[in-house]
Scaffold this active site. Structure first.
Site, mmCIF file in Angstrom:
data_model
loop_
_atom_site.group_PDB
_atom_site.id
_atom_site.type_symbol
_atom_site.label_atom_id
_atom_site.label_comp_id
_atom_site.label_asym_id
_atom_site.label_seq_id
_atom_site.Cartn_x
_atom_site.Cartn_y
_atom_site.Cartn_z
ATOM 1 N N ARG A 119 2.612 -4.576 0.363
ATOM 2 C CA ARG A 119 3.295 -3.347 -0.037
ATOM 3 C C ARG A 119 2.789 -2.186 0.790
ATOM 4 O O ARG A 119 1.673 -2.199 1.289
ATOM 5 C CB ARG A 119 3.028 -3.043 -1.508
ATOM 6 C CG ARG A 119 3.718 -3.964 -2.491
ATOM 7 C CD ARG A 119 5.226 -3.802 -2.535
ATOM 8 N NE ARG A 119 5.679 -2.423 -2.537
ATOM 9 C CZ ARG A 119 5.869 -1.661 -3.596
ATOM 10 N NH1 ARG A 119 5.664 -2.140 -4.804
ATOM 11 N NH2 ARG A 119 6.290 -0.424 -3.484
ATOM 12 N N ARG B 275 12.906 -2.351 13.893
ATOM 13 C CA ARG B 275 13.630 -2.966 15.020
ATOM 14 C C ARG B 275 13.058 -2.462 16.340
ATOM 15 O O ARG B 275 12.837 -3.226 17.268
ATOM 16 C CB ARG B 275 15.116 -2.639 14.949
ATOM 17 C CG ARG B 275 15.823 -3.279 13.790
ATOM 18 C CD ARG B 275 16.266 -4.690 14.106
ATOM 19 N NE ARG B 275 16.955 -5.241 12.936
ATOM 20 C CZ ARG B 275 16.525 -6.292 12.266
ATOM 21 N NH1 ARG B 275 15.450 -6.934 12.635
ATOM 22 N NH2 ARG B 275 17.189 -6.730 11.215
ATOM 23 N N GLU C 243 15.780 3.950 -3.729
ATOM 24 C CA GLU C 243 14.989 3.964 -4.958
ATOM 25 C C GLU C 243 15.805 4.632 -6.060
ATOM 26 O O GLU C 243 16.674 5.462 -5.771
ATOM 27 C CB GLU C 243 13.695 4.762 -4.755
ATOM 28 C CG GLU C 243 12.634 4.063 -3.947
ATOM 29 C CD GLU C 243 11.916 2.962 -4.725
ATOM 30 O OE1 GLU C 243 11.831 3.027 -5.979
ATOM 31 O OE2 GLU C 243 11.446 2.034 -4.064
ATOM 32 N N CYS D 121 17.624 -2.273 3.761
ATOM 33 C CA CYS D 121 17.283 -0.955 3.210
ATOM 34 C C CYS D 121 18.026 -0.770 1.892
ATOM 35 O O CYS D 121 19.158 -1.210 1.743
ATOM 36 C CB CYS D 121 17.693 0.158 4.170
ATOM 37 S SG CYS D 121 16.874 0.096 5.760
ATOM 38 N N TYR E 277 -0.815 2.802 2.010
ATOM 39 C CA TYR E 277 -0.152 3.992 1.468
ATOM 40 C C TYR E 277 -0.631 5.186 2.280
ATOM 41 O O TYR E 277 -1.831 5.455 2.344
ATOM 42 C CB TYR E 277 -0.465 4.156 -0.020
ATOM 43 C CG TYR E 277 0.210 3.078 -0.827
ATOM 44 C CD1 TYR E 277 1.432 3.318 -1.437
ATOM 45 C CD2 TYR E 277 -0.345 1.802 -0.928
ATOM 46 C CE1 TYR E 277 2.078 2.316 -2.149
ATOM 47 C CE2 TYR E 277 0.298 0.798 -1.631
ATOM 48 C CZ TYR E 277 1.505 1.061 -2.233
ATOM 49 O OH TYR E 277 2.147 0.066 -2.922
ATOM 50 N N ARG F 237 9.268 3.187 1.040
ATOM 51 C CA ARG F 237 8.405 2.081 0.614
ATOM 52 C C ARG F 237 8.822 0.827 1.365
ATOM 53 O O ARG F 237 9.974 0.707 1.782
ATOM 54 C CB ARG F 237 8.552 1.845 -0.889
ATOM 55 C CG ARG F 237 8.011 2.962 -1.764
ATOM 56 C CD ARG F 237 8.432 2.730 -3.215
ATOM 57 N NE ARG F 237 7.840 3.654 -4.145
ATOM 58 C CZ ARG F 237 8.314 4.868 -4.431
ATOM 59 N NH1 ARG F 237 9.426 5.306 -3.852
ATOM 60 N NH2 ARG F 237 7.698 5.644 -5.305
ATOM 61 N N ARG G 24 -0.351 4.836 -5.515
ATOM 62 C CA ARG G 24 -1.188 3.684 -5.863
ATOM 63 C C ARG G 24 -2.641 3.948 -5.482
ATOM 64 O O ARG G 24 -3.179 3.321 -4.578
ATOM 65 C CB ARG G 24 -0.681 2.420 -5.173
ATOM 66 C CG ARG G 24 0.635 1.876 -5.648
ATOM 67 C CD ARG G 24 0.624 1.454 -7.119
ATOM 68 N NE ARG G 24 -0.398 0.494 -7.475
ATOM 69 C CZ ARG G 24 -0.215 -0.823 -7.516
ATOM 70 N NH1 ARG G 24 0.954 -1.342 -7.225
ATOM 71 N NH2 ARG G 24 -1.200 -1.622 -7.866
#
Length: 119
Positions: A6, A62, A76, A73, A106, A88, A114
């Site tokens: 993540r 890419r 959210e 893609c 992050y 994210r 997080r």
């Protein structure tokens, strides 16, 4: 083994250049910290907050050489009070590293998302 990695980055502004720069930094950090090559990557899901519409985050991957890696893609959900301008990613990778050795990344303001696993 297949593992999920993540990561997230807060983008400075909703411009094509800022989105590509931020996502390039994020993807590069994920790959370097986990000692991955594009051959190790099975797929990557990118999401962005609804306030980012100037470019697809996958384009940055890419441009980094993810030519034969499936990328997608999505947006959210628009949660009131959520951190703005965030991209994210969740990368599915092949690695022998145990789960506890996976480095989730992050960056910038996204570290607030997080604090428990941000590097």
């Amino acid at each position: 083994m297949v593992r999920a990695v993540r990561g997230a980055v807060q983008i400075d502004a909703d411009t094509r250049e800022a989105v590509l720069a931020g996502v390039t930094e994020l993807v590069t950090e994920v790959m370097e910290r986990n000692r991955l090559t594009t051959d190790d990557v099975i797929s990557v899901i990118f999401t962005s907050t609804p306030d980012l519409t100037s470019e697809f985050p996958a384009l940055a991957a890419r441009k980094l050489g993810f030519h034969d890696v499936p990328l997608i893609c999505a947006s959210e959900i628009d949660v009131p009070g959520a951190l703005p301008r965030v991209v994210r990613l969740m990368a599915h990778v092949e690695t022998d590293r145990p789960r506890q050795e996976i480095q989730h990344v992050y960056l910038k303001g996204a570290t607030a998302l997080r604090m428990d696993i941000a590097q």
